[in-house]
Design a protein around this motif. Structure first.
Motif, PDB file in Angstrom:
ATOM      1  N   GLY A 292       0.890  67.641 -64.723  1.00  0.00           N
ATOM      2  CA  GLY A 292       1.213  66.349 -64.404  1.00  0.00           C
ATOM      3  C   GLY A 292       1.700  65.161 -65.064  1.00  0.00           C
ATOM      4  O   GLY A 292       1.316  65.406 -66.527  1.00  0.00           O
TER       5      GLY A 292
ATOM      6  N   ALA B 295      -4.986  67.083 -62.305  1.00  0.00           N
ATOM      7  CA  ALA B 295      -5.288  65.642 -62.090  1.00  0.00           C
ATOM      8  C   ALA B 295      -6.102  64.842 -62.961  1.00  0.00           C
ATOM      9  O   ALA B 295      -6.381  63.889 -62.791  1.00  0.00           O
TER      10      ALA B 295
ATOM     11  N   ASN C 134       8.216  61.263 -63.842  1.00  0.00           N
ATOM     12  CA  ASN C 134       6.749  61.545 -63.392  1.00  0.00           C
ATOM     13  C   ASN C 134       6.861  62.996 -62.917  1.00  0.00           C
ATOM     14  O   ASN C 134       7.595  63.387 -62.123  1.00  0.00           O
ATOM     15  N   ASN C 135       5.559  63.627 -63.256  1.00  0.00           N
ATOM     16  CA  ASN C 135       5.214  64.835 -62.627  1.00  0.00           C
ATOM     17  C   ASN C 135       6.450  65.950 -62.940  1.00  0.00           C
ATOM     18  O   ASN C 135       6.569  66.641 -62.245  1.00  0.00           O
ATOM     19  N   THR C 136       7.208  65.729 -64.219  1.00  0.00           N
ATOM     20  CA  THR C 136       8.143  66.583 -64.370  1.00  0.00           C
ATOM     21  C   THR C 136       8.102  67.043 -66.077  1.00  0.00           C
ATOM     22  O   THR C 136       7.395  66.558 -66.809  1.00  0.00           O
TER      23      THR C 136
ATOM     24  N   THR D 183       3.755  71.277 -69.977  1.00  0.00           N
ATOM     25  CA  THR D 183       3.787  71.849 -68.779  1.00  0.00           C
ATOM     26  C   THR D 183       3.515  73.537 -68.817  1.00  0.00           C
ATOM     27  O   THR D 183       3.177  74.001 -68.119  1.00  0.00           O
TER      28      THR D 183
ATOM     29  N   LYS E 226       2.770  60.820 -65.830  1.00  0.00           N
ATOM     30  CA  LYS E 226       3.080  59.521 -65.220  1.00  0.00           C
ATOM     31  C   LYS E 226       3.529  58.620 -66.335  1.00  0.00           C
ATOM     32  O   LYS E 226       2.987  58.455 -67.502  1.00  0.00           O
TER      33      LYS E 226
ATOM     34  N   ARG F  29      -0.223  62.530 -69.523  1.00  0.00           N
ATOM     35  CA  ARG F  29      -0.308  63.982 -69.130  1.00  0.00           C
ATOM     36  C   ARG F  29      -1.646  64.309 -68.325  1.00  0.00           C
ATOM     37  O   ARG F  29      -2.562  64.008 -69.092  1.00  0.00           O
ATOM     38  N   TYR F  30      -1.577  65.128 -67.410  1.00  0.00           N
ATOM     39  CA  TYR F  30      -2.592  65.560 -66.500  1.00  0.00           C
ATOM     40  C   TYR F  30      -2.616  67.136 -66.393  1.00  0.00           C
ATOM     41  O   TYR F  30      -1.748  67.782 -66.461  1.00  0.00           O
TER      42      TYR F  30
END
Length: 237
Positions: free
Chosen positions: A101, A139, A162-164, A90, A103, A135-136
């Motif tokens: 991102g 996107a 998710n997304n954290t 991140t 998931k 990991r994105y």
């Protein structure tokens, strides 16, 4: 479009400038295939040799990538990460202006394996928390993150990951302050399951980064493996 043959600038340089302008304006996007030599020759009414020379110059300048039997592509900027310091995915995305991102694809309790016993110091037969996430960056799937935690961190089962940022949760809720961890980097090839998650062909090369994350005081937090699409990253040591 026709290039100007009366211009003292050679035709291949004129074409090079046109292609460069198209890249800068986003007409040809990063990672996107550009027209073939034959198509460019017809578009600009120049010889294939002129086109080839222009493309070769742009390739030498690392603006284009020529892939055998696939064509010529705009060079996609690689994500940059320093491995000499503890930087989360991140944080890396934020530093380079990308939207991070995540998931969750697995979050379960399971028996510790031999590597858990050796690297985390847990007892044989203890349970560990096993979390896997895709990991994105903007996107685009970049990596699979596989993390294994001892009992102290079982509360992560109740978190929405998710997304954290997992590391930010560790800092905020567990007081973790990440120290330097020994890191092993090796090349592996994507399994069928990995390839489906990352949108890549089977057996595609991946960078596997293995480490044991520790607190600054030396407490072992987790052991992890990151499986990264190798051609999307560059590392600074």
């Amino acid at each position: 479009m026709t290039l100007d043959s009366s211009n003292p600038l050679p035709l291949y340089k004129q074409l090079k400038n046109v292609i460069l302008s198209n890249i800068e304006q986003g007409i040809y996007k990063k990672g996107e295939k550009i027209p073939t030599e034959q198509e460019l020759s017809a578009m600009y009414h120049v010889s294939r040799m002129t086109v080839r020379t222009a493309l070769e110059e742009l390739t030498k300048e690392n603006l284009l990538v020529r892939k055998q039997r696939k064509g010529t592509f705009v060079n996609a900027e690689k994500y940059q990460r320093q491995i000499s310091r503890s930087t989360s995915f991140t944080e890396m995305c934020r530093e380079i202006g990308c939207i991070p991102g995540a998931k969750v694809i697995k979050s379960v309790l399971e028996p510790a394996n031999a590597e858990d016993v050796e690297e985390l110091g847990v007892e044989d037969g203890e349970r560990i928390l096993h979390i896997e996430r895709i990991r994105y960056a903007d996107a685009v799937p970049i990596s699979i993150e596989d993390s294994r935690f001892p009992e102290k961190y079982f509360g992560l089962l109740e978190e929405d990951l998710n997304n954290t940022s997992l590391y930010e949760i560790l800092k905020e809720k567990y007081g973790a302050s990440l120290g330097k961890s020994p890191t092993i980097i090796e090349l592996i090839f994507a399994s069928y399951e990995m390839a489906r998650y990352l949108g890549i062909p089977d057996e595609y090369p991946l960078l596997c980064i293995s480490s044991v994350t520790v607190n600054v005081g030396g407490e072992k937090i987790c052991r992890s493996r990151q499986y990264i699409v190798g051609d999307k990253f560059k590392f600074i040591i």
